[in-house]
Design an enzyme around this catalytic site. Structure first.
Site, PDB file in Angstrom:
ATOM      1  N   TYR A  72       2.225  -7.114  16.425  1.00  0.00           N
ATOM      2  CA  TYR A  72       2.666  -6.238  15.332  1.00  0.00           C
ATOM      3  C   TYR A  72       3.515  -5.094  15.881  1.00  0.00           C
ATOM      4  CZ  TYR A  72       2.421  -2.293  12.076  1.00  0.00           C
ATOM      5  OH  TYR A  72       2.735  -1.216  11.288  1.00  0.00           O
TER       6      TYR A  72
ATOM      7  N   PHE B  67       0.833  -1.216   0.000  1.00  0.00           N
ATOM      8  CA  PHE B  67       0.000   0.000   0.000  1.00  0.00           C
ATOM      9  C   PHE B  67       0.870   1.270   0.000  1.00  0.00           C
ATOM     10  CE2 PHE B  67      -2.325   2.789   3.263  1.00  0.00           C
ATOM     11  CZ  PHE B  67      -2.960   3.545   2.292  1.00  0.00           C
TER      12      PHE B  67
ATOM     13  N   ARG C  82      -8.290   6.871  16.191  1.00  0.00           N
ATOM     14  CA  ARG C  82      -7.103   6.794  15.337  1.00  0.00           C
ATOM     15  C   ARG C  82      -6.893   8.142  14.671  1.00  0.00           C
ATOM     16  NH1 ARG C  82      -6.690   3.047  18.119  1.00  0.00           N
ATOM     17  NH2 ARG C  82      -6.263   0.859  17.633  1.00  0.00           N
TER      18      ARG C  82
ATOM     19  N   ILE D  71      13.082 -10.228   2.301  1.00  0.00           N
ATOM     20  CA  ILE D  71      14.103  -9.495   3.065  1.00  0.00           C
ATOM     21  C   ILE D  71      14.804 -10.390   4.091  1.00  0.00           C
ATOM     22  CG2 ILE D  71      13.211  -7.138   2.745  1.00  0.00           C
ATOM     23  CD1 ILE D  71      11.938  -7.384   5.577  1.00  0.00           C
TER      24      ILE D  71
ATOM     25  N   TYR E 164     -14.108 -13.197  10.707  1.00  0.00           N
ATOM     26  CA  TYR E 164     -15.386 -12.522  10.950  1.00  0.00           C
ATOM     27  C   TYR E 164     -16.615 -13.428  10.977  1.00  0.00           C
ATOM     28  CZ  TYR E 164     -12.709  -8.250  10.139  1.00  0.00           C
ATOM     29  OH  TYR E 164     -11.779  -7.242  10.220  1.00  0.00           O
TER      30      TYR E 164
ATOM     31  N   THR F 148       5.885   2.877  12.731  1.00  0.00           N
ATOM     32  CA  THR F 148       4.499   3.217  13.067  1.00  0.00           C
ATOM     33  C   THR F 148       4.401   3.889  14.437  1.00  0.00           C
ATOM     34  OG1 THR F 148       2.404   2.179  13.690  1.00  0.00           O
ATOM     35  CG2 THR F 148       4.321   0.804  13.879  1.00  0.00           C
ATOM     36  N   ASP F 149       3.340   4.645  14.633  1.00  0.00           N
ATOM     37  CA  ASP F 149       3.105   5.253  15.956  1.00  0.00           C
ATOM     38  C   ASP F 149       2.675   4.197  16.979  1.00  0.00           C
ATOM     39  OD1 ASP F 149       0.544   4.718  14.963  1.00  0.00           O
ATOM     40  OD2 ASP F 149      -0.273   6.702  15.415  1.00  0.00           O
ATOM     41  N   GLU F 150       2.324   2.987  16.496  1.00  0.00           N
ATOM     42  CA  GLU F 150       1.799   1.976  17.422  1.00  0.00           C
ATOM     43  C   GLU F 150       2.861   1.506  18.425  1.00  0.00           C
ATOM     44  OE1 GLU F 150      -0.879  -0.881  15.662  1.00  0.00           O
ATOM     45  OE2 GLU F 150      -1.362   0.487  14.033  1.00  0.00           O
TER      46      GLU F 150
ATOM     47  N   LYS G 253       7.531  -4.170  15.386  1.00  0.00           N
ATOM     48  CA  LYS G 253       8.011  -2.900  14.811  1.00  0.00           C
ATOM     49  C   LYS G 253       8.907  -2.177  15.823  1.00  0.00           C
ATOM     50  CE  LYS G 253       7.139  -1.214  11.316  1.00  0.00           C
ATOM     51  NZ  LYS G 253       7.722  -1.325   9.949  1.00  0.00           N
TER      52      LYS G 253
ATOM     53  N   LEU H 216      10.246  -0.345   3.837  1.00  0.00           N
ATOM     54  CA  LEU H 216       8.826  -0.423   4.221  1.00  0.00           C
ATOM     55  C   LEU H 216       8.321  -1.849   4.362  1.00  0.00           C
ATOM     56  CD1 LEU H 216       8.747   2.009   1.596  1.00  0.00           C
ATOM     57  CD2 LEU H 216       6.832   2.528   3.084  1.00  0.00           C
TER      58      LEU H 216
ATOM     59  N   LYS I  11      -7.739  -3.730   6.380  1.00  0.00           N
ATOM     60  CA  LYS I  11      -7.681  -2.590   7.293  1.00  0.00           C
ATOM     61  C   LYS I  11      -9.052  -1.913   7.285  1.00  0.00           C
ATOM     62  CE  LYS I  11      -3.113  -3.035   7.866  1.00  0.00           C
ATOM     63  NZ  LYS I  11      -2.308  -3.063   6.708  1.00  0.00           N
TER      64      LYS I  11
HETATM   65  P1  NAD Z   1       1.340  -3.551   3.335  1.00  0.00           P
HETATM   66  O1  NAD Z   1       1.019  -4.758   4.160  1.00  0.00           O
HETATM   67  O2  NAD Z   1       0.304  -2.980   2.447  1.00  0.00           O
HETATM   68  O3  NAD Z   1       2.608  -3.864   2.416  1.00  0.00           O
HETATM   69  C1  NAD Z   1       3.730  -4.564   2.886  1.00  0.00           C
HETATM   70  C2  NAD Z   1       4.574  -4.957   1.681  1.00  0.00           C
HETATM   71  O4  NAD Z   1       5.735  -5.650   2.167  1.00  0.00           O
HETATM   72  C3  NAD Z   1       3.860  -5.910   0.716  1.00  0.00           C
HETATM   73  O5  NAD Z   1       4.078  -5.501  -0.616  1.00  0.00           O
HETATM   74  C4  NAD Z   1       4.502  -7.257   0.982  1.00  0.00           C
HETATM   75  O6  NAD Z   1       4.540  -8.107  -0.166  1.00  0.00           O
HETATM   76  C5  NAD Z   1       5.906  -6.840   1.401  1.00  0.00           C
HETATM   77  N1  NAD Z   1       6.557  -7.838   2.250  1.00  0.00           N
HETATM   78  C6  NAD Z   1       6.023  -8.472   3.332  1.00  0.00           C
HETATM   79  N2  NAD Z   1       6.917  -9.353   3.823  1.00  0.00           N
HETATM   80  C7  NAD Z   1       8.017  -9.269   3.051  1.00  0.00           C
HETATM   81  C8  NAD Z   1       9.281  -9.911   3.058  1.00  0.00           C
HETATM   82  N3  NAD Z   1       9.581 -10.849   3.968  1.00  0.00           N
HETATM   83  N4  NAD Z   1      10.196  -9.579   2.130  1.00  0.00           N
HETATM   84  C9  NAD Z   1       9.914  -8.623   1.189  1.00  0.00           C
HETATM   85  N5  NAD Z   1       8.728  -8.000   1.107  1.00  0.00           N
HETATM   86  C10 NAD Z   1       7.796  -8.312   2.042  1.00  0.00           C
HETATM   87  O7  NAD Z   1       1.888  -2.481   4.388  1.00  0.00           O
HETATM   88  P2  NAD Z   1       1.731  -0.893   4.390  1.00  0.00           P
HETATM   89  O8  NAD Z   1       0.475  -0.543   5.064  1.00  0.00           O
HETATM   90  O9  NAD Z   1       2.031  -0.375   3.040  1.00  0.00           O
HETATM   91  O10 NAD Z   1       2.912  -0.510   5.375  1.00  0.00           O
HETATM   92  C11 NAD Z   1       4.231  -0.292   4.893  1.00  0.00           C
HETATM   93  C12 NAD Z   1       5.133   0.060   6.057  1.00  0.00           C
HETATM   94  O11 NAD Z   1       4.647   1.224   6.708  1.00  0.00           O
HETATM   95  C13 NAD Z   1       5.214  -1.024   7.119  1.00  0.00           C
HETATM   96  O12 NAD Z   1       6.540  -1.077   7.585  1.00  0.00           O
HETATM   97  C14 NAD Z   1       4.269  -0.538   8.213  1.00  0.00           C
HETATM   98  O13 NAD Z   1       4.687  -1.001   9.468  1.00  0.00           O
HETATM   99  C15 NAD Z   1       4.451   0.959   8.085  1.00  0.00           C
HETATM  100  N6  NAD Z   1       3.290   1.768   8.505  1.00  0.00           N
HETATM  101  C16 NAD Z   1       2.041   1.500   8.013  1.00  0.00           C
HETATM  102  C17 NAD Z   1       0.964   2.307   8.384  1.00  0.00           C
HETATM  103  C18 NAD Z   1      -0.427   2.092   7.842  1.00  0.00           C
HETATM  104  O14 NAD Z   1      -1.359   2.771   8.262  1.00  0.00           O
HETATM  105  N7  NAD Z   1      -0.632   1.209   6.882  1.00  0.00           N
HETATM  106  C19 NAD Z   1       1.175   3.379   9.270  1.00  0.00           C
HETATM  107  C20 NAD Z   1       2.472   3.614   9.750  1.00  0.00           C
HETATM  108  C21 NAD Z   1       3.517   2.806   9.348  1.00  0.00           C
HETATM  109  P1  TYD Z   2      -6.859  -1.042  11.467  1.00  0.00           P
HETATM  110  O1  TYD Z   2      -7.237  -0.450  10.148  1.00  0.00           O
HETATM  111  O2  TYD Z   2      -6.667  -2.517  11.580  1.00  0.00           O
HETATM  112  O3  TYD Z   2      -5.568  -0.246  11.971  1.00  0.00           O
HETATM  113  P2  TYD Z   2      -4.797  -0.313  13.407  1.00  0.00           P
HETATM  114  O4  TYD Z   2      -5.349  -1.374  14.236  1.00  0.00           O
HETATM  115  O5  TYD Z   2      -3.399  -0.600  12.988  1.00  0.00           O
HETATM  116  O6  TYD Z   2      -4.983   1.052  13.989  1.00  0.00           O
HETATM  117  O7  TYD Z   2      -7.964  -0.622  12.529  1.00  0.00           O
HETATM  118  C1  TYD Z   2      -8.305   0.732  12.760  1.00  0.00           C
HETATM  119  C2  TYD Z   2      -9.315   0.762  13.897  1.00  0.00           C
HETATM  120  O8  TYD Z   2     -10.523   0.139  13.463  1.00  0.00           O
HETATM  121  C3  TYD Z   2      -8.873   0.000  15.133  1.00  0.00           C
HETATM  122  O9  TYD Z   2      -9.322   0.686  16.297  1.00  0.00           O
HETATM  123  C4  TYD Z   2      -9.587  -1.328  15.021  1.00  0.00           C
HETATM  124  C5  TYD Z   2     -10.879  -0.975  14.290  1.00  0.00           C
HETATM  125  N1  TYD Z   2     -11.427  -2.040  13.430  1.00  0.00           N
HETATM  126  C6  TYD Z   2     -12.759  -2.456  13.585  1.00  0.00           C
HETATM  127  O10 TYD Z   2     -13.504  -1.932  14.437  1.00  0.00           O
HETATM  128  N2  TYD Z   2     -13.218  -3.447  12.775  1.00  0.00           N
HETATM  129  C7  TYD Z   2     -12.439  -4.057  11.835  1.00  0.00           C
HETATM  130  O11 TYD Z   2     -12.926  -4.994  11.140  1.00  0.00           O
HETATM  131  C8  TYD Z   2     -11.088  -3.610  11.669  1.00  0.00           C
HETATM  132  C9  TYD Z   2     -10.199  -4.237  10.655  1.00  0.00           C
HETATM  133  C10 TYD Z   2     -10.641  -2.599  12.488  1.00  0.00           C
END
Ligand code: NAD
Ligand code: TYD
Length: 348
Positions: free
Chosen positions: A156, A12, A220, A61, A347, A131-133, A160, A82, A195
């Site tokens: 998770y 993503f 969030r 990786i 679910y 991530t902020d998590e 991280k 990433l 998500k």
């Molecule tokens: P995503 O799950 O959409 O994408 C992850 C990518 O990494 C995928 O393309 C997957 O194929 C690849 N990948 C997974 N395991 C791998 C491996 N072993 N070797 C090589 N490639 C591999 O994740 P995202 O939401 O795009 O997040 C990207 C980064 O940003 C992550 O490090 C995540 O922790 C961080 N992040 C995400 C969010 C969010 O809201 N999505 C917020 C803050 C930080």
């Molecule tokens: P998510 O998108 O999984 O992000 P994160 O847990 O990393 O913040 O979830 C965002 C918020 O939505 C989180 O408080 C959990 C909630 N959530 C639901 O209520 N139902 C769902 O099916 C999912 C996936 C998340």
């Protein structure tokens, strides 16, 4: 010329970062390394796959030997890391794969950079995306800053946090030039529908129940993915070595309020009666260890490097919903096969 390895570029956020760098920096060679797990999708990068400054490599990786050979073959001088397992619910079911990819995979990359750069760190950078998590959970008040203590609660966020510690340890121990950013929840095109936002858009479109965890009161802080990509671009070029930057939109929403905006937007764009889909809201068992509130203070990034989010939330949500409605084929492809099994287990 810089040879930049972007890991997880088929995911993503990674796909938005790859597109930005390939289009904006024709003098950089962008090497996108991705294992193409369920979350990786080359369809996300169709528009740039033929560009001469872009190369895709399918690799894991955690495959230390291959990673080392890629650093020397492509003469890598910058890394934007990433690649990760990124979904909290999956980490609750299978924590091992999170430790493997997020911790061991990051360590492989760090050690490979260290090996290849051999102590000559001039014009080199290892940029770790986090991530902020890692900071844990807030009560009603306050924000995460760059000095907030780590307090992860999910497998998770624990993985991280561990990877962040390894990155800092390589800086402190070997002087590896690193920078880290910790970002809040992203939304936008190409997010895998596990998500909250893409899952709920898809379910509203298909008149399926919307599984709200607990009372829907968790908070969030949402940021448009292209704003995150721009922050990454700025930090990559101007971030201070060894430093951490928090990235967030000052845009907090209770889940249930956000869900109502999603319903309103989808119903409007599909020409349904206002609020018609509210009946789909279904309160389900809360997520184990569910963090109550995330909120990022990104003033360091604004004051030091001049970054600010560009998009208002309602506008970003409308564009996002529009994207999912216009890309039915993309959604269909990623929600067939493995996704059906995941959805059932999660679910039903
Ligand atoms: P995503 O799950 O959409 O994408 C992850 C990518 O990494 C995928 O393309 C997957 O194929 C690849 N990948 C997974 N395991 C791998 C491996 N072993 N070797 C090589 N490639 C591999 O994740 P995202 O939401 O795009 O997040 C990207 C980064 O940003 C992550 O490090 C995540 O922790 C961080 N992040 C995400 C969010 C969010 O809201 N999505 C917020 C803050 C930080
Ligand atoms: P998510 O998108 O999984 O992000 P994160 O847990 O990393 O913040 O979830 C965002 C918020 O939505 C989180 O408080 C959990 C909630 N959530 C639901 O209520 N139902 C769902 O099916 C999912 C996936 C998340």
């Amino acid at each position: 010329m810089r040879n930049i390895l972007i890991t997880g570029g088929a995911g993503f956020i990674g796909s938005h970062v790859v597109r930005l760098f390939v289009n904006k920096y024709p003098d950089y060679n962008i090497i996108n390394l991705d294992a193409l797990t369920y979350a990786g999708n080359l369809e996300n990068l169709k528009d740039i796959e033929g560009k001469s400054n872009y190369t895709f490599i399918k690799a894991d990786i955690c495959d230390y030997k291959t990673i080392n050979s890629i650093f020397s073959k492509y003469k890598i001088d910058g890394v934007i890391h990433l690649a990760a397992e990124s979904h909290v619910d999956r980490s609750i079911k299978d924590p091992f794969s999170f430790a493997k990819t997020n911790v061991m995979g990051t360590l492989c990359l760090l050690q490979a950079a260290q090996n290849y750069w051999e102590g000559d760190f001039n014009n080199k950078l290892f940029y770790h995306i986090s991530t902020d998590e890692v900071y844990g959970s807030l009560e009603e008040e306050g924000f995460f800053t760059e000095t907030t203590s780590y307090d992860p609660h999910s497998p998770y966020s624990a993985s991280k946090a561990s990877s962040d510690h390894f990155v800092r340890a390589f800086h402190d121990t070997y002087s590896l030039p690193i920078v880290i950013s910790n970002c809040s929840n992203n939304y936008g095109a190409n997010q895998f529908p596990e998500k909250l936002i893409p899952l709920f858009i898809n379910n509203i479109c298909n008149n399926k129940p919307l599984p709200v965890y607990g009372k829907g009161e968790n908070v969030r802080d949402w940021l448009y993915v292209e704003d995150h990509a721009k922050a990454i671009e700025i930090i990559f070029h101007k971030g201070k070595l060894g430093d951490t930057y928090n990235i967030g939109g000052f845009n907090e929403w209770k889940n249930i309020d956000l869900i109502k905006i999603l319903i309103k937007t989808v119903d409007k764009l599909l020409g349904r009666k206002e609020g018609a889909s509210e009946k789909l809201i279904t309160y389900v068992k809360d997520r184990a260890g569910h963090d109550y509130r995330y909120a990022i203070d990104s003033s360091k990034l604004k004051n030091e490097l001049g970054w600010e989010p560009s998009l208002q939330f309602e506008e970003g949500i409308e564009q996002t919903v529009q994207w999912y409605l216009e890309n039915e084929e993309w959604v269909k492809n990623v929600t067939s096969g493995e996704y059906q099994k995941y959805y059932k287990e999660m679910y039903e």
